[in-house]
Design an enzyme around this catalytic site. Sequence first.
Site, short mmCIF file in Angstrom:
data_model
loop_
_atom_site.label_atom_id
_atom_site.label_comp_id
_atom_site.label_asym_id
_atom_site.label_seq_id
_atom_site.Cartn_x
_atom_site.Cartn_y
_atom_site.Cartn_z
N HIS A 101 1.04 -1.23 0.06
CA HIS A 101 -0.02 -0.01 -0.08
C HIS A 101 0.97 1.29 -0.04
O HIS A 101 2.14 1.28 -0.14
CB HIS A 101 -0.97 -0.17 1.11
CG HIS A 101 -1.64 -1.27 1.25
ND1 HIS A 101 -2.74 -1.84 0.43
CD2 HIS A 101 -1.34 -2.49 2.04
CE1 HIS A 101 -3.19 -3.05 0.64
NE2 HIS A 101 -2.26 -3.48 1.75
N GLU A 138 -1.48 0.48 7.98
CA GLU A 138 -0.71 -0.71 7.44
C GLU A 138 0.35 -0.03 6.72
O GLU A 138 1.37 -0.71 6.80
CB GLU A 138 -1.85 -1.61 6.68
CG GLU A 138 -0.92 -2.88 6.01
CD GLU A 138 -1.91 -3.58 5.25
OE1 GLU A 138 -3.12 -3.19 4.87
OE2 GLU A 138 -1.24 -4.65 4.46
N HIS A 193 3.28 -6.79 4.67
CA HIS A 193 1.62 -6.15 4.76
C HIS A 193 1.45 -6.88 6.21
O HIS A 193 2.11 -7.47 7.04
CB HIS A 193 0.64 -7.09 3.92
CG HIS A 193 0.74 -6.88 2.41
ND1 HIS A 193 -0.20 -5.90 2.05
CD2 HIS A 193 1.55 -7.09 1.36
CE1 HIS A 193 0.17 -5.84 0.85
NE2 HIS A 193 1.11 -6.31 0.49
N GLU A 275 2.08 -11.45 5.74
CA GLU A 275 1.00 -10.56 6.32
C GLU A 275 1.49 -11.07 7.82
O GLU A 275 1.39 -12.05 8.62
CB GLU A 275 -0.30 -11.20 6.28
CG GLU A 275 -1.05 -11.33 4.82
CD GLU A 275 -1.72 -9.73 4.80
OE1 GLU A 275 -1.61 -8.77 5.43
OE2 GLU A 275 -2.14 -9.72 3.54
ZN LIG Z 1 -2.08 -5.40 3.11
#
Ligand SMILES: [Zn+2]
Length: 311
Positions: A101, A138, A193, A275
């Site tokens: 992102h 995030e 992430h 993640e």
């Molecule tokens: Zn993400």
Amino acid sequence: MRDDESVPPTPRPALFAAATLTLLCLGATGCGGGGTTQARPGPAVASPSSATASSPAPASPSPVHSSPAAPATRKPTPSASAPEAPSGPLSGKTVVIDPGHNPRNHLHTAEIARQVDIGTTHKECDTTGTSTNGGYAEAEFTLDVAHRMRTLLKAQGAKVVLSHDNDRPFGPCVDERARIGNKAGADAVVSVHADGSAVGNRGFHVILPASVRGGAADTSKIAGPSRDLGTRIAGLFVRATGSAPSNYIGGNSGLDIRKDLGGLNLSTVPKVFIECGNMRDPKDAALLTSASWRQKAAQGIADGISSYLNG
Ligand SMILES: [Zn+2]
């Protein structure tokens, strides 16, 4: 969050994954589900590279990282002002870190909603990502961990490229994120992430590329090396952070395989996502917002990359 994608993941290789992670979890703390996985007789899914988790010599072809030969007329000049390549165990290796992102994606919702071709289908350029309930984004987390990883990997002599460094208004789009790794001739790429899931869902998982073909997507050559990379990262992430593998994805293996991620589908070099935890769970959020924990997370990922690159 689950990156740019909301499509449920593909069926997971829980058996092989559990078996391989069990190998790496030996001696580590926090290996959730170890008691059950150890009872398995062995990898139930025949996989030529499922044994590479414990193998000192993974088949990492690094086909694209053939350093161009120096021009014949160019001789080494010790006094030249060219940037010195740091020496270390990762000298000559290129690592691309892809911070998931962008902190300003939310200001460019139209741009990031644009559809891009990921070979097998079309997807949104990018998404805003998730955040903790306290407002820690995030995209800030991913940049922070990426910076810590960069420091650790450069200290070992690697050339490190970030797909972005908060230096653009939005994105990059997922297809460009893949191309950045490809163009760099990366020996390994990790997209960082943190997830946005329900309270009570905890832990990390590494996402591996499925073998897919379609349009510009062809992961048939990188699926195996990426699985090796991801398995090593999962095991060493456990060791560095003490975090358990996800209790909601991957059957406690810490591994998931997906075929719907553009950043993986378009990669021609070994690549995985991680993640690191669930930002929407208060206990995981307490970790993700801790600078000292993020240092451990960066260490674990960097250790996994180093393990993979050193064979
Ligand atoms: Zn993400």
